[in-house]
Design an enzyme around this catalytic site. Structure first.
Site, mmCIF file in Angstrom:
data_model
loop_
_atom_site.group_PDB
_atom_site.id
_atom_site.type_symbol
_atom_site.label_atom_id
_atom_site.label_comp_id
_atom_site.label_asym_id
_atom_site.label_seq_id
_atom_site.Cartn_x
_atom_site.Cartn_y
_atom_site.Cartn_z
ATOM 1 N N GLU A 1 -6.109 98.980 -51.031
ATOM 2 C CA GLU A 1 -4.819 98.394 -51.420
ATOM 3 C C GLU A 1 -4.808 97.870 -52.848
ATOM 4 O O GLU A 1 -4.014 96.979 -53.171
ATOM 5 C CB GLU A 1 -4.401 97.316 -50.419
ATOM 6 N N ARG B 1 -7.788 91.224 -38.254
ATOM 7 C CA ARG B 1 -7.878 91.323 -39.713
ATOM 8 C C ARG B 1 -8.408 89.983 -40.198
ATOM 9 O O ARG B 1 -7.753 88.956 -40.050
ATOM 10 C CB ARG B 1 -6.534 91.623 -40.361
ATOM 11 N N HIS C 1 -3.194 86.775 -43.373
ATOM 12 C CA HIS C 1 -1.924 86.175 -43.784
ATOM 13 C C HIS C 1 -1.225 85.399 -42.669
ATOM 14 O O HIS C 1 -0.271 84.681 -42.932
ATOM 15 C CB HIS C 1 -0.961 87.251 -44.313
ATOM 16 N N ASP D 1 0.345 95.493 -50.992
ATOM 17 C CA ASP D 1 -0.650 95.107 -51.994
ATOM 18 C C ASP D 1 -0.930 96.243 -52.968
ATOM 19 O O ASP D 1 -1.188 95.993 -54.154
ATOM 20 C CB ASP D 1 -1.949 94.658 -51.310
ATOM 21 N N ASP E 1 -17.832 88.363 -32.412
ATOM 22 C CA ASP E 1 -18.343 87.533 -31.316
ATOM 23 C C ASP E 1 -17.223 87.101 -30.372
ATOM 24 O O ASP E 1 -17.439 86.886 -29.175
ATOM 25 C CB ASP E 1 -19.075 86.295 -31.854
ATOM 26 N N GLN F 1 -9.481 97.996 -45.863
ATOM 27 C CA GLN F 1 -8.172 98.267 -46.457
ATOM 28 C C GLN F 1 -8.320 98.749 -47.890
ATOM 29 O O GLN F 1 -9.083 98.178 -48.682
ATOM 30 C CB GLN F 1 -7.315 97.005 -46.435
HETATM 31 C C1 3PY Z 1 0.008 95.393 -47.172
HETATM 32 O O1 3PY Z 1 1.065 95.984 -46.973
HETATM 33 O O2 3PY Z 1 -0.442 95.146 -48.298
HETATM 34 C C2 3PY Z 1 -0.798 94.995 -46.037
HETATM 35 O O3 3PY Z 1 -1.932 94.628 -46.198
HETATM 36 C C3 3PY Z 1 -0.198 95.006 -44.692
HETATM 37 O O4 3PY Z 1 0.053 93.699 -44.285
#
Ligand code: 3PY
Length: 259
Positions: free
Chosen positions: A153, A70, A45, A179, A84, A151
């Site tokens: 989410e 990320r 992001h 998310d 890398d 992640q």
């Molecule tokens: C979220 O809160 O969804 C994240 O991925 C943190 O930026």
């Protein structure tokens, strides 16, 4: 990075970091001097292009702090670029299935006796310096040292969390609360006050701990970071550059208007 995660596992204090959305060597160098274990470069992001990511990794690692990237999506080439460049860890957003997690691990591991299924290409020119190693040492140790984080989410990820946590080579599951709330049909920023999101958070944490993996949670203040550590998480940020800049500047603007 791994040392700080082990410290957190022994409940000797969280593995703590800061979050960068802005590009720039100077910003990364400044932030990496504040006492963190790691600084995350957000190429999902943030406004951080590939070559900026290289510069920031150099700035962070030469301060003795672990750079984590990320990446924008679960693409093997993005994993390769981040590693890398010298990332000590990668965070992959929106991981929803065991198959997706397995593909992430394959992309992040060099093919070796231990990881015959690895597909990472040799030829990292800058990564050894980020680990204070020579090229050979790096090649031999990267599979053990690099931290692979996915992640959790979305609703689908929540359904599949036990399987994802069980994937060999996945070191950490990190909750993106915004998310997660959004995927459940809520306004992302309301996540902290929604009981369904908090129950899901506990379910994800339990599955992660049961699988013996590290658990991470996004946090934008010291209080939230401390609460998540108390809850059992190992890895927390306690802010982000954009939040710090806007909070400080808007406070000063309003203070000036009162004077
Ligand atoms: C979220 O809160 O969804 C994240 O991925 C943190 O930026």
């Amino acid at each position: 990075l791994r040392k700080s995660l082990e410290r957190a596992k022994d409940r000797q204090g969280p593995s703590v970091g800061q979050w960068l959305e802005f590009p720039g060597y100077s910003l990364a160098k400044t932030v990496a001097g504040l006492g963190e274990d790691w600084v995350l470069i957000d190429c999902e992001h943030g406004n951080i292009a590939d070559s900026e990511m290289y510069h920031q990794i150099g700035a962070i690692s030469t301060s003795g702090v672990s750079p984590i990237v990320r990446i924008a999506a679960d693409q093997p080439w993005m994993i390769k670029r981040a590693l890398d460049a010298g990332a000590h860890g990668i965070m992959v957003p929106m991981c929803e299935t065991k198959e997706q997690a397995e593909a992430v691990v394959r992309a992040a591991k060099y093919p070796s006796k231990d990881w015959p299924q690895g597909i990472r290409g040799a030829g990292a020119m800058f990564a050894p310096a980020a680990f204070d190693q020579n090229g050979r040492e790096y090649y031999l140790t990267a599979n053990q040292n690099v931290v692979i984080c996915v992640q959790i989410e979305t609703r689908l990820a929540l359904q599949n969390v036990e399987e994802i946590a069980g994937v060999e080579g996945i070191d950490m599951l990190f909750i993106g609360p915004n998310d997660l709330a959004s995927s459940m049909g809520y306004v992302a920023f309301d996540h902290a006050t929604i009981s369904e999101v908090q129950e899901a958070t506990q379910t994800i944490l339990n599955a992660t701990l049961k699988a013996g993996k590290y658990a991470g949670h996004f946090a934008l203040s010291a209080e939230i970071a401390a609460q998540r550590y108390e809850q059992g998480f190992h890895f927390v940020n306690c802010g982000a550059d954009i939040v710090a800049v806007t909070a400080w500047m808007s406070t000063e603007m309003s203070r000036l208007k009162q004077l």
